[in-house]
Design a protein around this motif. Structure first.
Motif, PDB file in Angstrom:
ATOM      1  N   VAL A 111       0.850  -1.197   0.000  1.00  0.00           N
ATOM      2  CA  VAL A 111       0.000   0.000   0.000  1.00  0.00           C
ATOM      3  C   VAL A 111       0.878   1.236   0.000  1.00  0.00           C
ATOM      4  N   VAL A 112       0.538   2.186  -0.853  1.00  0.00           N
ATOM      5  CA  VAL A 112       1.247   3.474  -0.895  1.00  0.00           C
ATOM      6  C   VAL A 112       0.241   4.596  -0.680  1.00  0.00           C
ATOM      7  N   ASP A 113       0.600   5.514   0.200  1.00  0.00           N
ATOM      8  CA  ASP A 113      -0.198   6.704   0.490  1.00  0.00           C
ATOM      9  C   ASP A 113       0.613   7.912   0.030  1.00  0.00           C
ATOM     10  N   LEU A 114       0.307   8.410  -1.184  1.00  0.00           N
ATOM     11  CA  LEU A 114       1.011   9.573  -1.735  1.00  0.00           C
ATOM     12  C   LEU A 114       0.332  10.860  -1.278  1.00  0.00           C
ATOM     13  N   CYS A 115       1.115  11.939  -1.179  1.00  0.00           N
ATOM     14  CA  CYS A 115       0.583  13.198  -0.631  1.00  0.00           C
ATOM     15  C   CYS A 115      -0.068  12.894   0.708  1.00  0.00           C
ATOM     16  N   CYS A 116       0.681  12.198   1.558  1.00  0.00           N
ATOM     17  CA  CYS A 116       0.081  11.539   2.727  1.00  0.00           C
ATOM     18  C   CYS A 116      -0.357  12.489   3.815  1.00  0.00           C
ATOM     19  N   SER A 118      -0.839  13.782   7.146  1.00  0.00           N
ATOM     20  CA  SER A 118      -0.668  13.146   8.455  1.00  0.00           C
ATOM     21  C   SER A 118      -0.498  11.641   8.372  1.00  0.00           C
ATOM     22  N   GLY A 119      -0.722  11.068   7.184  1.00  0.00           N
ATOM     23  CA  GLY A 119      -0.658   9.612   7.042  1.00  0.00           C
ATOM     24  C   GLY A 119      -1.962   8.917   7.383  1.00  0.00           C
ATOM     25  N   ALA A 120      -3.059   9.679   7.450  1.00  0.00           N
ATOM     26  CA  ALA A 120      -4.333   9.121   7.884  1.00  0.00           C
ATOM     27  C   ALA A 120      -4.830   8.009   6.966  1.00  0.00           C
ATOM     28  N   VAL A 121      -4.744   8.217   5.647  1.00  0.00           N
ATOM     29  CA  VAL A 121      -5.249   7.224   4.704  1.00  0.00           C
ATOM     30  C   VAL A 121      -4.439   5.933   4.820  1.00  0.00           C
ATOM     31  N   GLY A 122      -3.127   6.048   4.806  1.00  0.00           N
ATOM     32  CA  GLY A 122      -2.286   4.868   4.924  1.00  0.00           C
ATOM     33  C   GLY A 122      -2.506   4.136   6.227  1.00  0.00           C
ATOM     34  N   ALA A 123      -2.634   4.879   7.324  1.00  0.00           N
ATOM     35  CA  ALA A 123      -2.851   4.254   8.627  1.00  0.00           C
ATOM     36  C   ALA A 123      -4.176   3.497   8.657  1.00  0.00           C
TER      37      ALA A 123
END
Length: 277
Positions: A111-116, A118-123
């Motif tokens: 999984v990659v969260d670009l333009c992250c 706070s990192g909310a989507v990736g988390a």
């Protein structure tokens, strides 16, 4: 004979009293907070019984600082996401992007969260999927520092740099979910945003160029080289930008679809390699 003061030694000033929920809510309502009671509850909980902390947080909120930055966290995907000054606050509508990703790639392992930000989507994705190889990336050092706090406990890695240039080369052709909550506000419309966003969130997280699609096009153009054969690219967009966003995915050689949630409201364009649906 030495002079003796008739005054007694001064006694310490009494500690300020913790304001009641109703009193705090009245202060917040007077400052224009629509959900004053809910915000009062959050501030009181964050202050942990410290009247001075309550006073300071109430003053910052009354001055227009977003509530999430006042209390230091935002709820997203059922998790508390740490947010810090100078970092984009995750919006609840973006949970729709996470839901779509999980529905389309329930067995994702990379999984990659670009333009992250706070990192909310990736988390949220990593917490739901469990045991994934998670990578979050942002060009803003403040966002990278904040994202570390939200994804490292989930085994994630955070990288600083411009879009795909920040990612390890070993991820090319292996990404199952490529989530990109790119900036998509047209440059000349930033001044029209609510003050909470305009004055307290970084421009780099908002400004999408002349038509708001500059970063989206850059992501779409390079996504096919990074996606796994059945991977998915998911990007949030706005209603009036949807046609241009779909065209950008198609021009990149991706099969493009649109998912809409009217309740939040939210729109996500989805790209799949090789024209596969």
């Amino acid at each position: 004979m030495p002079h003796r003061s008739d005054r007694s030694p001064s006694s310490p000033s009494p500690s300020p009293a913790l304001p009641s929920r109703d009193a705090l809510a009245a202060t917040l309502r007077a400052a224009g907070c629509v959900f004053a009671e809910d915000e009062a509850d959050m501030i009181l909980a964050a202050a942990n019984g410290d009247p001075c902390a309550v006073e300071a947080m109430a003053a910052r909120r009354a001055a227009g600082l977003p509530l999430e930055l006042v209390v230091g966290w935002a709820e997203f995907g059922g998790r508390r996401i740490v947010v810090e000054p100078g970092v984009f606050v995750p919006r609840r509508r973006t949970e729709f992007l996470v839901e779509q990703a999980l529905a389309l790639a329930p067995d994702a392992s990379v999984v990659v969260d670009l333009c992250c930000g706070s990192g909310a989507v990736g988390a949220a994705l990593a917490a739901a999927l469990g045991g994934v190889d998670l990578h979050a990336a942002d060009i803003d050092p403040a966002a990278v520092r904040c994202a570390h706090r939200n994804v490292e406990s989930l085994g994630g890695h955070v990288h600083q740099g411009d879009l795909f240039d920040a990612l390890p080369a070993r991820l090319r052709g292996r990404v199952d979910i490529l989530a990109a909550n790119v900036p998509y506000v047209p440059s000349d419309e930033i001044a029209l945003l609510p003050a909470e966003a305009r004055d307290h969130e970084p421009r780099v997280a908002l400004d999408g160029g002349t038509d708001g699609l500059d970063v989206l096009r850059r992501v779409a153009a390079r996504a096919p080289a990074w996606l796994a054969p059945n991977g998915r690219l998911l990007i949030e967009t706005s209603p009036h930008q949807t046609p241009g966003a779909l065209t950008a995915l198609t021009d990149a050689g991706l099969h493009a679809e649109l998912a809409v949630c009217e309740d939040r409201p939210a729109r996500v364009v989805i790209g799949t390699p090789g024209g596969a649906g």
